[in-house]
Design an enzyme around this catalytic site. Sequence first.
Site, mmCIF file in Angstrom:
data_model
loop_
_atom_site.group_PDB
_atom_site.id
_atom_site.type_symbol
_atom_site.label_atom_id
_atom_site.label_comp_id
_atom_site.label_asym_id
_atom_site.label_seq_id
_atom_site.Cartn_x
_atom_site.Cartn_y
_atom_site.Cartn_z
ATOM 1 N N GLU A 108 0.788 -1.365 -0.027
ATOM 2 C CA GLU A 108 0.173 0.267 -0.040
ATOM 3 C C GLU A 108 0.733 1.237 -0.031
ATOM 4 O O GLU A 108 2.026 1.337 0.326
ATOM 5 C CB GLU A 108 -0.933 0.043 1.217
ATOM 6 C CG GLU A 108 -1.749 -1.125 1.385
ATOM 7 C CD GLU A 108 -2.328 -0.920 3.206
ATOM 8 O OE1 GLU A 108 -2.172 -0.073 3.621
ATOM 9 O OE2 GLU A 108 -2.877 -1.826 3.092
ATOM 10 N N LYS A 110 2.027 4.429 1.863
ATOM 11 C CA LYS A 110 2.476 5.234 3.028
ATOM 12 C C LYS A 110 1.679 6.609 3.244
ATOM 13 O O LYS A 110 2.486 7.590 2.779
ATOM 14 C CB LYS A 110 3.626 5.178 3.837
ATOM 15 C CG LYS A 110 3.631 5.205 5.317
ATOM 16 C CD LYS A 110 5.075 4.927 5.690
ATOM 17 C CE LYS A 110 4.884 5.147 7.346
ATOM 18 N NZ LYS A 110 4.780 6.447 7.421
ATOM 19 N N ASP A 112 1.142 10.468 3.921
ATOM 20 C CA ASP A 112 1.719 11.334 4.881
ATOM 21 C C ASP A 112 0.785 12.409 5.659
ATOM 22 O O ASP A 112 0.598 13.369 5.163
ATOM 23 C CB ASP A 112 2.776 12.105 4.155
ATOM 24 C CG ASP A 112 3.853 12.813 4.862
ATOM 25 O OD1 ASP A 112 3.895 12.689 6.286
ATOM 26 O OD2 ASP A 112 4.539 13.366 4.506
ATOM 27 N N TYR A 219 -6.489 2.179 6.115
ATOM 28 C CA TYR A 219 -5.502 1.230 5.905
ATOM 29 C C TYR A 219 -5.675 0.000 6.755
ATOM 30 O O TYR A 219 -4.893 -1.026 6.684
ATOM 31 C CB TYR A 219 -4.043 1.718 6.096
ATOM 32 C CG TYR A 219 -3.828 2.616 7.182
ATOM 33 C CD1 TYR A 219 -3.802 1.918 8.602
ATOM 34 C CD2 TYR A 219 -3.207 4.012 7.339
ATOM 35 C CE1 TYR A 219 -3.263 2.467 9.571
ATOM 36 C CE2 TYR A 219 -3.091 4.506 8.463
ATOM 37 C CZ TYR A 219 -3.139 3.816 9.557
ATOM 38 O OH TYR A 219 -2.846 4.650 10.898
ATOM 39 N N LYS A 306 10.460 3.839 3.626
ATOM 40 C CA LYS A 306 10.433 5.093 3.113
ATOM 41 C C LYS A 306 11.270 5.787 2.012
ATOM 42 O O LYS A 306 12.532 5.434 1.928
ATOM 43 C CB LYS A 306 10.836 5.901 4.493
ATOM 44 C CG LYS A 306 10.061 5.438 5.677
ATOM 45 C CD LYS A 306 9.079 6.663 6.285
ATOM 46 C CE LYS A 306 9.870 7.523 7.258
ATOM 47 N NZ LYS A 306 9.076 8.652 7.842
ATOM 48 N N CYS A 400 14.382 48.701 2.524
ATOM 49 C CA CYS A 400 13.303 48.262 1.615
ATOM 50 C C CYS A 400 13.569 48.219 0.108
ATOM 51 O O CYS A 400 13.988 49.547 -0.184
ATOM 52 C CB CYS A 400 11.944 48.853 1.980
ATOM 53 S SG CYS A 400 10.549 48.232 0.788
ATOM 54 N N CYS A 403 10.946 50.930 -1.237
ATOM 55 C CA CYS A 403 10.759 52.383 -0.895
ATOM 56 C C CYS A 403 11.937 52.957 0.036
ATOM 57 O O CYS A 403 11.747 53.924 0.314
ATOM 58 C CB CYS A 403 9.436 52.475 -0.117
ATOM 59 S SG CYS A 403 9.605 51.655 1.528
ATOM 60 N N CYS A 418 9.177 45.914 6.317
ATOM 61 C CA CYS A 418 9.162 47.441 6.098
ATOM 62 C C CYS A 418 7.979 47.945 6.761
ATOM 63 O O CYS A 418 7.104 47.745 6.648
ATOM 64 C CB CYS A 418 8.967 47.363 4.609
ATOM 65 S SG CYS A 418 8.828 49.157 4.040
ATOM 66 N N CYS A 424 4.705 52.459 0.821
ATOM 67 C CA CYS A 424 5.538 51.371 0.235
ATOM 68 C C CYS A 424 4.903 50.620 -0.836
ATOM 69 O O CYS A 424 3.623 50.106 -0.502
ATOM 70 C CB CYS A 424 6.091 50.250 1.313
ATOM 71 S SG CYS A 424 6.943 49.056 0.600
HETATM 72 S S1 IVH Z 1 -0.552 0.248 8.915
HETATM 73 C C1 IVH Z 1 0.439 -1.253 13.247
HETATM 74 N N1 IVH Z 1 -0.510 1.324 6.549
HETATM 75 O O1 IVH Z 1 2.195 5.551 9.406
HETATM 76 C C2 IVH Z 1 0.367 -0.263 12.534
HETATM 77 N N2 IVH Z 1 0.090 2.819 8.468
HETATM 78 O O2 IVH Z 1 4.277 4.296 11.936
HETATM 79 C C3 IVH Z 1 -0.365 -0.052 11.425
HETATM 80 N N3 IVH Z 1 0.507 4.997 7.649
HETATM 81 O O3 IVH Z 1 0.775 5.396 12.746
HETATM 82 C C4 IVH Z 1 -0.431 0.985 10.375
HETATM 83 N N4 IVH Z 1 0.036 4.919 5.894
HETATM 84 O O4 IVH Z 1 -0.413 6.362 10.817
HETATM 85 C C5 IVH Z 1 -0.237 1.697 7.916
HETATM 86 N N5 IVH Z 1 -0.750 2.331 4.207
HETATM 87 C C6 IVH Z 1 -0.701 2.425 5.815
HETATM 88 C C7 IVH Z 1 -0.120 3.688 6.310
HETATM 89 C C8 IVH Z 1 -0.068 3.705 7.583
HETATM 90 C C9 IVH Z 1 0.275 5.669 6.553
HETATM 91 C C10 IVH Z 1 0.869 5.777 9.203
HETATM 92 C C11 IVH Z 1 0.172 5.303 10.336
HETATM 93 C C12 IVH Z 1 1.080 4.668 11.513
HETATM 94 C C13 IVH Z 1 2.533 5.317 10.817
HETATM 95 C C14 IVH Z 1 3.499 4.138 10.846
#
Ligand code: IVH
Length: 674
Positions: A108, A110, A112, A219, A306, A400, A403, A418, A424
Amino acid sequence: MLDRIKDLTAQLNRHNYNYYVLDNPTVSDYEFDKLLEELMRLEKEYPDFIQPDSPTQRVGGEITKQFTAVAHVFPMLSLANTYSVEEIEDFDKRVQNALLQKVEYVCELKYDGVAISLVYEKGRLLRAVTRGDGIQGDDVTQNVKTIKSIPLKLFGDYPDFLEVRGEILLTHQAFEKLNAEREDIGEQAFANPRNAASGSLKLQDSSEVAKRGLDCRLYTALGENLPVKTHFESFTKLKEWGFRIPDVLQKCNSIEEIKTFITRWDAEREQLLFDIDGVVIKVNDIFQQQQLGATAKNPRWAIAYKFKAKRALTPLLSVDFQVGRTGVVTPVANLQPVLLAGTVVKRASLHNNDIIQQFDIHENDWLYVEKGGEIIPKIVGVELSKRLPAAQKITFVSRCPFCNAVLVQKEGEAAIYCPNEWGCPPQLKGKLEHFISRKAMHIDSLGEGKIEMLFDNGLVKLSADFYALKPEHLLGLEKRIMGEDGAERIISFREKTVENMLAGIEQSKNISFERVLFAVGIRYVGETTAKKLARYFKNVDALAAASKEELKAVDDVGEQVAESIVQFFNTVENLENVVRLREAGVQFEVNAATEQPLSHILDGKTIVVSGVFSIPRDEMKQKIELHGGKNSASISKNTDFVVAGDNMGPEKRKKAEKLGVAILSEGEFENLLC
Ligand code: IVH
């Protein structure tokens, strides 16, 4: 009537599901709005029949003064992280060795953002809680309810108890819109969508949250005996129950497939609508997940890969110092154009003097530019080996550039200003642009280019000058511009343009006081604060006469905002401008016909206030009106309830008791509004 309300609620929820979950709307926006209007009308008439999952509950309006800490049913663990593919191979080996059988994974994205736990009981969203320390988090239910892709009520054969976890995020589009609005009122922009999402989730006013346009990606599904054997299957079920499931999910049966997934999304992440910072690899079979278990912090059945932030090295060509509407001077680096994460980067903000100092930037330095979670590139370092021996240090301008005023820095603040607010050019033009902008006076027939022409020709300096413009000032006004082809062109105002401009200015006299108050550009007074101030003080005279303490009695107005308002009305230029705007016919008092309520909680309720409260009695009455209620001086059988302060008259109490009218304390009344 209850049946019609239930039917409309169900219909609208189904349309929302089709739109937000399935991406497949089956009615036009117009039809949807008509149904919603009907529901709103009926709910106003029959507030007792409002369904908890009514789509009208998503616009917010609930105020959460303090978020309550709530224990998680299952602890919220975090994921083990790695930046190396070798460690993903090690993870796979560990899993295979422990299970002694073939393992299928699901990959999946991740996301942000900010982790959230959504608890459903009997199919209704009961609670939304942040991760907190993993054991307990904050109850942010009212704010989460504003996210349209999160169902308030589930469909189908959902289990009695269900917990769904995911990540709350802001799309790039919503993030940029939000930051543009913040910069507009002189507020610090958010550094990235994650910070913005996290800040939004913790706002007290859920109607503000609704405006931010938060989104969510899910997720995990948790619960006792969920009818699924694999993680992948749980998404099929989640979809049936009404959740929007992620677009990107892939079963992988070998480390090679996992690597391909990682490489693909590292390369394609810029095309997504939101930020991701890696991918997550999970064992698909839930029984196998249970066999693997967890360490104190992380599950053993999942790992996060990551992405490294994308970085480029490019020479600095020059540094510009820009001046905004509020006078803040921002250094901007002009870079030799370089390709970074799919876009050409030519400029990067150096934010303030601290960053120039921190990196000790010199002329012609080669700078490392990075695009991590953020869309806006940032300077993260200098390649010292490429520094030219004679290169001079970049210093922040002391005057500035527009001005020539001597710049100032307030103690404890990083920003350099300024101070020449009224002389200005970029500050004055910035104020004018803000004044005519869509959310302020909405004068579409004027724009940045036209303002520049009017300003450069000495026709407008302050917003009140717009209202003194006459056709003869404008007709034939000319400006030379350089086309993209390098040829010079002359643009001039013709009759039709002038007519439109003046008509737009004339029409803006109908704009409500709350928007005028936003338009005049009081620092830190955004749209919402302007609205609250306008409703509270009713006219500009009362507002201008208010002390700091009186101002702070208004919701959302703290020390900084109050100070800024007082300062605004202590400035001769502002006062003169306001007087001239008012003389020209611009609205400086609320017009009862256009006043919008803060909520509908007290719609149709007749209320009597009695006794002494922590706020003046008039304010208490005003509060009642702002939430839709009606004040009455005496108790009768038509009274819905009495709000009793200290020393409520004994006669009144007796009468209320005799008629069976409920008596609420000030605290109980406040809770009702939250
Ligand atoms: S699974 C047991 N899947 O990343 C942890 N986490 O430390 C299960 N996150 O706090 C998390 N995308 O908030 C999972 N596809 C994804 C995610 C995801 C973002 C975040 C989540 C977690 C942190 C990982």
